[in-house]
Write an enzyme that holds these catalytic residues in place. Structure first.
Site, PDB file in Angstrom:
ATOM      1  N   LYS A  72      19.432 -14.369  -1.144  1.00 52.94           N
ATOM      2  CA  LYS A  72      19.359 -13.799   0.205  1.00 52.94           C
ATOM      3  C   LYS A  72      17.906 -13.541   0.579  1.00 52.94           C
ATOM      4  O   LYS A  72      17.114 -13.112  -0.264  1.00 52.94           O
ATOM      5  CB  LYS A  72      20.144 -12.485   0.233  1.00 52.94           C
ATOM      6  CG  LYS A  72      20.262 -11.855   1.612  1.00 52.94           C
ATOM      7  CD  LYS A  72      21.030 -10.533   1.538  1.00 52.94           C
ATOM      8  CE  LYS A  72      21.297  -9.961   2.920  1.00 52.94           C
ATOM      9  NZ  LYS A  72      22.026  -8.679   2.838  1.00 52.94           N
ATOM     10  N   SER A 109      26.042  -8.571   5.905  1.00 55.60           N
ATOM     11  CA  SER A 109      24.861  -9.308   6.306  1.00 55.60           C
ATOM     12  C   SER A 109      24.534 -10.485   5.398  1.00 55.60           C
ATOM     13  O   SER A 109      23.831 -11.399   5.809  1.00 55.60           O
ATOM     14  CB  SER A 109      23.650  -8.372   6.352  1.00 55.60           C
ATOM     15  OG  SER A 109      23.338  -7.915   5.043  1.00 55.60           O
ATOM     16  N   SER A 150      27.626  -5.417   2.694  1.00 53.90           N
ATOM     17  CA  SER A 150      27.013  -6.709   3.009  1.00 53.90           C
ATOM     18  C   SER A 150      27.189  -7.787   1.954  1.00 53.90           C
ATOM     19  O   SER A 150      26.892  -8.952   2.216  1.00 53.90           O
ATOM     20  CB  SER A 150      25.516  -6.526   3.287  1.00 53.90           C
ATOM     21  OG  SER A 150      25.345  -6.002   4.580  1.00 53.90           O
TER      22      SER A 150
END
Lengths: 481, 526
Positions: free
Chosen positions: B83, B158, B182
């Site tokens: 990420k 996210s 997330s």
């Protein structure tokens, strides 16, 4: 109406730790090229995190104990939020409602009057980077960012500029004694903020409005700014006006304060607990361990020198001003005990000749070549009559220059006092024989000429003759003529 | 089976025997990305050349290990996606934000150091909501990632890019960050496994901070065993991170397999089902899939009982005070002075939000200082997107003088109550299960204009974060979706929560369930 100033001081002291407050960068950045002492943490890079410098915490607790503060069992760090280009993270890690210490005091001596000044708290935070402005560019040097900064907050209990000055000097003295701060104001190791208000003399209430002067980077600036601000507020009040609460800066060049922020514009720092750091648990055992490292503090030393060693207040004061000097003196006194040399005599030599030469030749105590024990050795030679006091001063200068023992210098230069009666009598007889005119004068009643003969003897012995003995022998000889 | 479809543990076995090379595997992944990612948009950055070089190195090392029989590092030669919230040395790291559009960290996050030393191969950085603020990747300042199960839908967020990349076989595993769901919510929406470890279990150093007291790094994988392997690789105390906890890292794979050979693998396991996690307005298919999953757990020998987490309703408002408050400070460092985006002075001049107080401060210091403030202001105005600005404002407000007690401090007190809810429940049960998300993946654009609806997508994943406990989302079925035809539905996630540092139990239950079902083997049609 007559007004009395009410002054509170916040003193920021950089700590002499090896590393910075929250990272492993060296905190000793003085003289380093800009932006060479930095890492992701003190640069405020994304994802970088702080780790507490334990030594800095211990220095703060040590200092707080020297200031007679309480050390609560829990402390925490908080974020103080504001934007400024010298603040890398956009917040400063500081301490808000649970500081490392609170409720202490120190004593100041204002021309013989001892006064207690309350210390509200001593807490720990981090220094900011440094901005430089040249022409139309501003530059940032991050070396200072994250250096441990101890904030010492006084109660508003000083009522003159002199008290504020003495308080600051006392803080500095203690910090240097503890070895936690260099106190070097030229390098910004100690910086001040002053809170000033006025009230009618004789009243005890605090004014509802006070003026805060920030960024006072030296004792001199603090004194001048405080003087200026008291005069400014006095003028306003005398003209029937009211003093506005505001934050001011100090313009060194123009020697005046200037408004930075009015009350309405005051910052809301939005303090909240620093989530990146765990709460500090301060065990009593840890505090005791730190306390055990406290050296004898200046007040105690001063007291001991006067009471136990019989020093004058002046000598005790100058000798205890710096810890290194005081310890030098203590070692000299210890060495003197075995030689029967009095502490007071040693104090005279230290505060007299030693200080004079240190000042004259610009030598710090740490670089003085004379070892403490060499001073009583010198005094012992005077006491034994081997050398006169005047010769001793010359020997001392030689010792200061070379670090040699007094005895060695006296021997090498043949400075030993001539106390041999027969030798002196022979010299005196020769002088009398060589100077019939003066002899005649003496006989005619000019008895003051005796001193002339003494002088001739001293000259002939290059000052090494024992003056008392010479006086006695000259008098005897002249009378017997 | 294609190489890119391999799990981490399957690839490991093949690499060990020499059945495949890391170069083949890495190439297969890169080709897959080239083919699929133009539709999925999981990656922000792909570092193909560097990955291929690393794969060649890994193969050389594998040859050595095979020759002398020594044990290779756990992830040697295994491709991974990270990420973009996590700093990768030498590889652009944007946090999905324009304000870091050009930021190349000169350091690795601790988790990256650990994965690098375990031999994993970085393929690229995945898309996300800006600064991890969002539940759909629609708040990315670059593009929206598509759900591989339905390209019209969001992958969750996210960490949506990481979840989509795993679901679409564009990597073998990925790391995400979980501040309020997330990792788990996108895993639930993409039929992948997402694990949020206990707070303090995995170092946050080098992980771009959103809300420091909540952020945790977690793996997104194709199955539970991979989650256990990756957790083992990234967990552990970090002297650079003061909130990381110094407790030993157990063998998660061994712990996961406890009871696996038993006829009732979950015998002696007490499973709590919180009544507050089956609420009105929940998608019926989701509730049904989760209820079915609970029956599977019972059939595996677990005893189930209803538990109550009475402050569940307060998790959302509590989270939306604490997280933005911390974010408002964490994001203050982005001002264009040191790194990242800096607005050009021209655009700054147009800025009408002049603050005379701050201007005055600098009056005597530098000429052109107003220019500096203008540029800083424009940098932040331009560099941050709407949701980030919304949360900075929320957080700033919650911490303001006069509001602090009513908002931030009150929220901290409620956070304690939420923690106590779990403490009490865990006196009676070993794990707690419920849905990961109240609905399956929603359509792109469906909630983007309604922040509150978007926030509700995380309604079941906030409390665990506030309590600091571990939780995993695993595939547990598909829910009918009226808007879709010809598809059996969209993935549903089962959330399993455990006591702090009891990841072993969470993984054990997850593995037993996974072993008894085949939801995790279903792949999207791409």
């Amino acid at each position: 109406m007559e007004y009395e100033p009410v002054i509170g001081l916040e003193v920021h002291a950089q700590l002499l730790t090896q590393s910075k407050m929250f990272c492993a960068c060296s905190a000793d950045y003085a003289g380093a090229p800009p932006n060479t002492h930095l890492c992701p943490t003190c640069l405020g890079m994304p994802g970088a995190l702080p780790v507490i410098n334990q030594r800095a915490v211990e220095f703060t607790i040590l200092t707080a104990r020297a200031f007679n503060c309480e050390i609560p069992e829990f402390a925490k760090f908080d974020r103080k939020n504001y934007h400024y280009p010298d603040l890398m993270k956009g917040y400063q890690i500081s301490q808000f409602d649970l500081p490392l210490s609170r409720n202490g005091f120190i004593l100041i001596d204002d021309a013989g009057t001892i006064k207690k000044i309350g210390i509200r708290r001593v807490h720990l935070e981090e220094d900011t980077a440094k901005l430089f402005h040249d022409g139309n560019a501003s530059r940032v040097d991050v070396n200072r960012s994250g250096v441990p900064l101890m904030e010492i907050v006084s109660e508003p209990e000083m009522h003159s500029v002199e008290e504020a000055r003495l308080y600051s000097l006392k803080l500095r003295q203690i910090l240097r004694y503890l070895g936690v701060c260099s106190g070097d104001m030229e390098k910004g190791a100690m910086r001040f903020e002053a809170n000033i208000s006025l009230r009618a003399r004789g009243t005890t209430e605090l004014s509802a409005t006070r003026v805060e002067i920030k960024n006072l980077n030296s004792l001199r600036a603090m004194v001048h700014a405080t003087e200026f601000e008291i005069a400014r507020q006095t003028k306003i009040l005398n003209a029937g006006g009211t003093v506005e609460q505001e934050t001011m800066g100090w313009d060194e060049a123009r020697n005046s304060t200037f408004t930075q922020r009015s009350k309405e514009e005051a910052h809301d720092y939005r303090y909240f607990p620093e989530p990146d750091l765990p709460r500090l648990e301060v065990s009593r055992a840890w505090v005791a361990e730190i306390e055990a490292r406290l050296p004898e503090l200046p007040d105690a030393k001063y007291d001991r020198l006067m009471r136990e060693l019989g020093l004058s207040s002046y000598d005790a004061g100058v000798i205890t001003a710096e810890r290194d000097v005081a310890e030098y003196y203590d070692r000299a006194v210890d060495a003197g005990k075995a030689r029967g040399v009095e502490a007071k005599t040693i104090a005279n030599w230290v505060s007299g000749e030693l200080f004079r030469l240190m000042k004259e030749r610009n030598v710090e105590i740490g670089a003085v070549k004379i070892a403490p024990a060499q001073i009583p050795d010198l005094i012992a030679l005077v006491n034994a009559g081997t050398i006169s006091n005047n010769i001793a001063k010359n020997v001392f200068e030689e010792m200061f220059a070379t670090g040699d023992d007094a005895k060695k210098i006296v021997q090498a230069k043949g400075l030993g006092q001539i106390s041999n009666r027969a030798a002196l009598v022979a010299i005196i007889e020769k002088i009398i024989a060589d100077n019939p005119t003066q002899v005649a004068g003496y006989r005619a009643g000019k008895t003051a000429l005796a001193q002339w003969f003494v002088g001739q003897v001293m000259k002939a012995t290059r000052g090494q003759a024992n003056p008392a003995l010479v006086n006695e022998l000259v008098a005897d000889k002249l009378k017997s003529l | 089976m294609e190489l890119y479809q391999l799990t981490v543990h399957a690839a490991r076995e093949l690499l060990q025997t020499g059945g495949i090379t890391s170069l083949d595997l890495t190439r297969a992944i890169l080709e897959r990305i080239e083919k699929i990612d133009p539709r999925v948009h999981a990656y922000l950055t792909v570092i193909a050349e560097r990955a291929l070089d690393s794969a060649r190195d890994a193969d050389a090392r594998w040859t050595e290990h095979r020759r002398d029989g020594s044990r290779a590092p756990a992830l040697l030669g295994i491709p991974m996606a990270i990420k973009d919230e996590i700093c990768t040395r030498g590889v652009r790291t944007t946090a999905g934000s324009k304000i870091l559009h050009n930021f190349v960290p000169p350091y690795d996050a601790t988790v990256m150091e650990k994965l690098n030393s375990a031999g994993a191969i970085l393929i690229g950085k995945t898309n996300q909501d800006e600064f991890a603020m969002g539940s759909s990747t629609e708040n990315s300042r670059y593009f929206t990632t598509r759900n591989p199960w339905d390209l019209e839908r969001v992958p969750g967020g996210s960490s949506g890019g990481s979840a989509a990349a795993v679901a679409a076989d564009e990597t073998l595993f990925a790391l995400g960050t979980d501040t309020g769901g997330s990792v788990r919510q996108p895993a639930g929406l993409t039929n992948t496994v997402g694990l949020r470890p206990t707070y303090g279990r995995v170092s946050r150093f080098g992980v771009i901070a959103f809300a420091s007291s909540l952020d945790q790094v977690g793996p997104i994988t194709k199955d539970v065993r991979d989650a256990a392997i990756i957790l083992g690789a990234i967990a552990g105390h970090d002297p650079r991170e003061a909130t990381s906890v110094n407790v030993p890292v157990p063998d998660y794979v061994a712990a996961m397999r406890v009871g696996a050979m038993h006829a009732s693998p979950l015998q002696n396991i007490r499973v709590g089902v919180p009544r507050e996690y089956f609420i009105e307005g929940m998608q019926p298919g989701v509730a049904r899939a989760v209820r079915d999953a609970i029956h599977v757990l019972e059939s595996l020998g677990a005893t189930t009982q209803e538990v109550s987490l009475p402050h569940t309703d307060y998790a959302l408002p509590t989270y939306y005070l604490i997280a933005p408050a911390e974010a408002s400070a964490n994001l203050a460092r982005y001002d264009g002075v040191k790194y990242g985006y800096r607005a050009p002075f021209d655009s700054a001049q147009g800025d009408t939000l002049r603050d005379s107080a701050q201007g005055d401060t600098l009056r005597d210091s530098a000429q052109g200082s107003n220019e500096m403030w203008d540029v800083m202001r424009a940098t932040r105005g331009d560099g941050f997107g709407a949701e980030v600005k919304r949360r900075i404002m929320l957080g700033t407000y919650a911490l303001s003088a006069g509001y602090y007690d009513a908002y931030y401090l009150k929220a901290q007190k409620v956070r304690t109550l939420i923690k106590q809810d779990f403490d009490r429940a865990f006196e009676q049960v070993d794990v707690i299960v419920g849905p990961t998300s109240p609905s399956t993946a929603f359509k792109i654009g469906e909630k983007v204009d309604d922040p509150l609806q978007m926030y509700l997508a995380d309604v079941f994943t906030l409390a665990q974060a506030l309590a600091g406990i571990p939780a995993i989302s695993i595939p547990c079925g598909f829910a009918d979706n009226a808007t879709l035809s010809g598809v059996e539905g969209l993935p549903v996630g089962l959330q399993i929560m455990g006591r702090a540092f009891d990841e072993p139990r969470v993984l054990q239950v997850a593995y037993a369930y996974e072993h008894a079902t085949d939801w995790h083997t279903r792949k999207p049609q791409l």
